[in-house]
Design a protein around this motif. Structure first.
Motif, PDB file in Angstrom:
ATOM      1  N   LEU A  43       0.821  -1.206   0.000  1.00 38.92           N
ATOM      2  CA  LEU A  43       0.000   0.000   0.000  1.00 38.92           C
ATOM      3  C   LEU A  43       0.861   1.265   0.000  1.00 38.92           C
ATOM      4  N   ILE A  44       1.934   1.261   0.795  1.00 35.37           N
ATOM      5  CA  ILE A  44       2.815   2.429   0.873  1.00 35.37           C
ATOM      6  C   ILE A  44       3.495   2.676  -0.465  1.00 35.37           C
ATOM      7  N   VAL A  45       4.058   1.613  -1.039  1.00 32.44           N
ATOM      8  CA  VAL A  45       4.746   1.765  -2.325  1.00 32.44           C
ATOM      9  C   VAL A  45       3.772   2.252  -3.392  1.00 32.44           C
ATOM     10  N   ASP A  46       2.572   1.673  -3.423  1.00 32.12           N
ATOM     11  CA  ASP A  46       1.582   2.074  -4.424  1.00 32.12           C
ATOM     12  C   ASP A  46       1.167   3.529  -4.230  1.00 32.12           C
ATOM     13  N   ALA A  47       0.987   3.957  -2.972  1.00 33.10           N
ATOM     14  CA  ALA A  47       0.588   5.345  -2.702  1.00 33.10           C
ATOM     15  C   ALA A  47       1.665   6.329  -3.148  1.00 33.10           C
ATOM     16  N   LEU A  48       2.935   5.985  -2.911  1.00 32.33           N
ATOM     17  CA  LEU A  48       4.014   6.878  -3.313  1.00 32.33           C
ATOM     18  C   LEU A  48       4.149   6.941  -4.830  1.00 32.33           C
ATOM     19  N   VAL A  49       3.978   5.811  -5.493  1.00 31.67           N
ATOM     20  CA  VAL A  49       4.068   5.786  -6.953  1.00 31.67           C
ATOM     21  C   VAL A  49       2.940   6.617  -7.563  1.00 31.67           C
ATOM     22  N   ARG A  50       1.758   6.530  -6.996  1.00 26.87           N
ATOM     23  CA  ARG A  50       0.616   7.288  -7.503  1.00 26.87           C
ATOM     24  C   ARG A  50       0.611   8.744  -7.028  1.00 26.87           C
ATOM     25  N   GLY A  51       1.442   9.058  -6.053  1.00 25.77           N
ATOM     26  CA  GLY A  51       1.458  10.406  -5.507  1.00 25.77           C
ATOM     27  C   GLY A  51       0.289  10.696  -4.585  1.00 25.77           C
ATOM     28  N   GLU A  52      -0.376   9.643  -4.089  1.00 27.94           N
ATOM     29  CA  GLU A  52      -1.543   9.817  -3.213  1.00 27.94           C
ATOM     30  C   GLU A  52      -1.093   9.737  -1.761  1.00 27.94           C
TER      31      GLU A  52
END
Length: 416
Positions: free
Chosen positions: A186-195
């Motif tokens: 979740l953390i990696v995905d949020a950072l990649v998406r900028g969310e």
């Protein structure tokens, strides 16, 4: 007259379902042992309070980790120790052949927060202290003739509780590992998406992330099992004293490194885990909350890295600004305009740079077209390097400066 073949009277049946001893002498021995056990159990029950107090005092004296706990947590540990003593007394009362392995349900006395903060080794320490306290008073606690019986019961109880604790902790570690893997994704995905929002802080706190500074690396994922790659990175980070989070998205591997002494130190530990192809390092940022910008730069650089086939491995995203800008990265375009065009616009340096690049970096041709001495051109080129960080006489820098000039002119045209 002597009688022969006397009939042996069977021992009365037992009330616990187990077979009764066959001989009268064995039955007598069993009854004696049971009586001793009952007497010892009563002594243990009367001493439970003092045993708990003694266990707390010994933990305070022997366990450094216990002394640094808060008063509330020490109180909870005391309740756990007291519950452990009560569980042993109850188990001892019924201990014998075929008795099920003792559980460690008494640890349920503690709140979840305390159970998370106490490791398996510390759990074993608590059990060991309790056993030592009971052992030290065996002569007082055991009924006459029951010392060996109590000692043997303690040995078995200690062994079985240790095994039961290891089983429970292993099961909880598996569950915790699965949950941690989900939070990491979740953390990696949020950072990649900028969310980036408050949820990111909560997830990071749950994983114990406190490291700074932070840098993000992006590259091709190896052909190995993704979870094995991520676990390997996490283990490598622990050995190196750094925090690492990783995620495999499609054919890309994204790695977030925290607490490294330098960007190059972080890259040294991470690069071997990537698959073949370019690896791009995003800019270093202060904390995980601002790592989205580093992730964006690293991923944009990875997408544009094909434009520079001879790029080093790994390569910094800043060194790919020109390729990223050509590929449509708005952040790179804005950075080039800010770094290259705006410091020079409105000064003779801009015309000097444009002429120098258009004349194939010829110093003499530039001087002739500008009607200045070659030394003046040299001086202006040095000033351009000071203001922009790029050296016009070097091939890669000249290319970046050229792209920056073009973008700056286009930005002025579009503003009209």
């Amino acid at each position: 007259m002597r009688r022969t073949g006397a009939v042996r009277r069977a021992a009365p049946p037992r009330d616990d379902g187990r077979a009764a001893p066959a001989s009268r002498s064995a039955w007598h021995s069993y009854c004696v042992n049971d009586q001793i056990r009952e007497d010892t159990t009563r002594r243990l029950e009367r001493a439970m309070g003092t045993l708990g107090t003694a266990a707390m005092a010994r933990m305070e004296d022997r366990l450094p980790w216990f002394r640094v706990l808060s008063a509330e947590d020490r109180s909870w540990v005391g309740l756990v120790a007291q519950a452990g003593i009560a569980a042993f007394v109850e188990w001892f009362q019924h201990a014998g052949e075929g008795r099920p392995t003792p559980s460690i349900e008494f640890f349920g006395t503690a709140p979840r927060e305390l159970k998370r903060s106490i490791s398996l080794q510390q759990t074993v320490d608590i059990v060991r202290i309790v056993v030592e306290v009971v052992e030290a008073r065996t002569g007082e606690l055991a009924a006459p003739g029951g010392e060996d019986q109590l000692e043997q019961a303690m040995l078995r109880y200690t062994r079985d509780v240790a095994f039961a604790a290891a089983h429970v902790y292993a099961r909880e570690a598996e569950a915790r590992g699965a949950w941690d893997a989900r939070l990491e994704a979740l953390i990696v995905d949020a950072l990649v998406r900028g969310e980036v929002d408050d949820g990111l802080h909560s997830w990071a706190a749950a994983l114990g992330w406190t490291s700074s500074p932070v840098v993000v690396l992006a590259g091709r994922a190896p052909d190995d099992d993704p979870q094995a790659v991520i676990d390997g990175l996490r283990d490598r980070g622990r050995r190196a004293g750094m925090d690492m989070l990783a995620g495999v998205q499609g054919d890309q591997l994204i790695v977030i490194v925290g607490g490294a002494d330098s960007v190059n130190a972080a890259a040294r530990h991470v690069v071997p885990r990537f698959g073949p192809g370019p690896i791009v390092i995003g800019p270093e940022v202060n904390d995980l909350h601002t790592a989205a910008s580093s992730a964006r730069a690293a991923i944009a650089g990875l997408r544009a890295a094909a434009g520079w086939p001879d790029a080093p491995r790994p390569v910094h995203s800043e060194d790919l600004l020109a390729e990223r800008a050509i590929d449509g990265d708005e952040a790179a375009r804005g950075q080039l305009i800010q770094n290259v065009y705006l410091p020079l616009v409105g000064t003779p340096l801009l015309d000097t740079l444009a002429t120098y690049l258009e004349q194939g970096t010829s110093l003499e041709a530039t001087a002739r077209l500008l009607f200045v001495h070659p030394n003046t051109v040299r001086y202006r080129l040095r000033k351009i390097t000071e203001l922009t960080g790029y050296q016009p006489t070097e091939g890669r820098s000249a290319f970046t400066l050229q792209v920056g000039l073009i973008l700056g002119r286009l930005s002025e045209t579009s503003a009209i």
